[in-house]
Design a protein around this motif. Structure first.
Motif, PDB file in Angstrom:
ATOM      1  N   ALA A 105       0.839  -1.202   0.000  1.00  0.00           N
ATOM      2  CA  ALA A 105       0.000   0.000   0.000  1.00  0.00           C
ATOM      3  C   ALA A 105       0.873   1.250   0.000  1.00  0.00           C
ATOM      4  N   VAL A 106       0.365   2.273  -0.647  1.00  0.00           N
ATOM      5  CA  VAL A 106       0.961   3.609  -0.564  1.00  0.00           C
ATOM      6  C   VAL A 106      -0.177   4.583  -0.308  1.00  0.00           C
ATOM      7  N   ASN A 107       0.117   5.689   0.399  1.00  0.00           N
ATOM      8  CA  ASN A 107      -0.950   6.635   0.685  1.00  0.00           C
ATOM      9  C   ASN A 107      -1.061   7.688  -0.422  1.00  0.00           C
ATOM     10  N   ASP A 108      -2.041   8.571  -0.252  1.00  0.00           N
ATOM     11  CA  ASP A 108      -2.306   9.602  -1.266  1.00  0.00           C
ATOM     12  C   ASP A 108      -1.115  10.532  -1.443  1.00  0.00           C
ATOM     13  N   ALA A 109      -0.440  10.866  -0.339  1.00  0.00           N
ATOM     14  CA  ALA A 109       0.701  11.785  -0.421  1.00  0.00           C
ATOM     15  C   ALA A 109       1.846  11.146  -1.226  1.00  0.00           C
ATOM     16  N   LYS A 122      -1.109   4.646  -7.790  1.00  0.00           N
ATOM     17  CA  LYS A 122      -1.003   3.609  -6.756  1.00  0.00           C
ATOM     18  C   LYS A 122      -1.146   2.202  -7.342  1.00  0.00           C
ATOM     19  N   THR A 123      -2.105   2.062  -8.242  1.00  0.00           N
ATOM     20  CA  THR A 123      -2.374   0.731  -8.784  1.00  0.00           C
ATOM     21  C   THR A 123      -1.201   0.194  -9.603  1.00  0.00           C
ATOM     22  N   ASP A 124      -0.346   1.084 -10.093  1.00  0.00           N
ATOM     23  CA  ASP A 124       0.844   0.631 -10.827  1.00  0.00           C
ATOM     24  C   ASP A 124       1.896   0.049  -9.885  1.00  0.00           C
ATOM     25  N   TYR A 125       1.849   0.479  -8.616  1.00  0.00           N
ATOM     26  CA  TYR A 125       2.903   0.116  -7.668  1.00  0.00           C
ATOM     27  C   TYR A 125       2.476  -1.019  -6.731  1.00  0.00           C
ATOM     28  N   VAL A 126       1.241  -0.964  -6.258  1.00  0.00           N
ATOM     29  CA  VAL A 126       0.767  -1.980  -5.310  1.00  0.00           C
ATOM     30  C   VAL A 126       0.769  -3.353  -5.993  1.00  0.00           C
ATOM     31  N   GLY A 127       1.374  -4.308  -5.312  1.00  0.00           N
ATOM     32  CA  GLY A 127       1.509  -5.653  -5.857  1.00  0.00           C
ATOM     33  C   GLY A 127       2.772  -5.841  -6.681  1.00  0.00           C
ATOM     34  N   VAL A 133       8.817   0.372 -10.642  1.00  0.00           N
ATOM     35  CA  VAL A 133       8.437   1.785 -10.668  1.00  0.00           C
ATOM     36  C   VAL A 133       9.642   2.718 -10.667  1.00  0.00           C
ATOM     37  N   TRP A 134      10.660   2.359  -9.920  1.00  0.00           N
ATOM     38  CA  TRP A 134      11.822   3.228  -9.771  1.00  0.00           C
ATOM     39  C   TRP A 134      12.978   2.775 -10.666  1.00  0.00           C
TER      40      TRP A 134
END
Length: 199
Positions: A105-109, A122-127, A133-134
């Motif tokens: 999970a990642v938050n909005d910030a 977020k959906t690109d990173y979660v899972g 991503v980086w």
């Protein structure tokens, strides 16, 4: 009565007796075969009933185990929601990874400051992992600090990590705090928080 009649009666009576005897033996043999078939059918039927009872017991056990696992999964999902909601509204970028490095999970910030400017959500990173991503260099730094964190006695890590936003290194603008998340006594993940510097 002449001899022909006597011989005919004897032969006919003997033949008839033999025929009757043969038919009786044939019927008895058929009856024995039928009894054998019925006995075999009864044995097979009993065996199949026993096997069916065993399968029903196993099926009941499996249903119970599935039900127990569903309850555990539901409880874990509820705990995960609590964990996520505990930091989702923090105004600082924060995240939660599994022990194996998968982002949970990642938050909005986090999404606002780091993902959206780089073309992700977020959906690109979660899972996924940091490598999805980086940059490879940044992702490797994140993994290295995660390993240091997990091996440390305090289970807290604070320092600088490579952060690239829109192709620019903004690492000097942030300091990263990471800590191990627990469920009881078991380490279940790595949580992190990016804190802006005054520089």
């Amino acid at each position: 009565m002449d001899y022909i009649e006597i011989i005919s009666a004897a032969v006919g009576g003997g033949f008839l007796a033999k025929l009757l005897d043969y038919l009786m033996n044939l019927r008895k043999a058929e009856s024995d075969d039928f009894d054998t078939i019925v006995a075999q059918w009864q044995q097979d039927n009993e065996r199949l009933r026993q096997e069916n009872k065993q399968h029903e017991r196993k099926q009941d056990e499996l249903y119970k185990r599935i039900n127990e696992h569903e309850k555990k999964l539901s409880a874990l999902n509820a705990k995960m929601l609590v964990i996520e909601s505990s930091y989702m509204h923090i105004p600082l970028p924060s995240w939660l990874k599994d022990i194996d490095g998968t982002m949970l999970a990642v938050n909005d910030a986090y999404e606002k400051y780091f993902l959206v400017p780089n073309g992700y959500t977020k959906t690109d990173y979660v899972g996924q992992t940091d490598f999805d991503v980086w940059t490879a260099e940044a992702a490797q730094q994140y993994i290295d600090s995660d390993i240091i964190l997990l091996q440390s006695e305090k289970k807290i890590w604070f320092g600088r990590e490579l952060i690239i936003v829109k192709g620019v290194d903004v690492s000097d603008n942030w300091r990263v705090l990471k800590y191990v998340r627990y469920a009881g006594n078991i380490a279940v993940g790595i949580a992190g928080l990016a804190i802006p510097t005054d520089d």
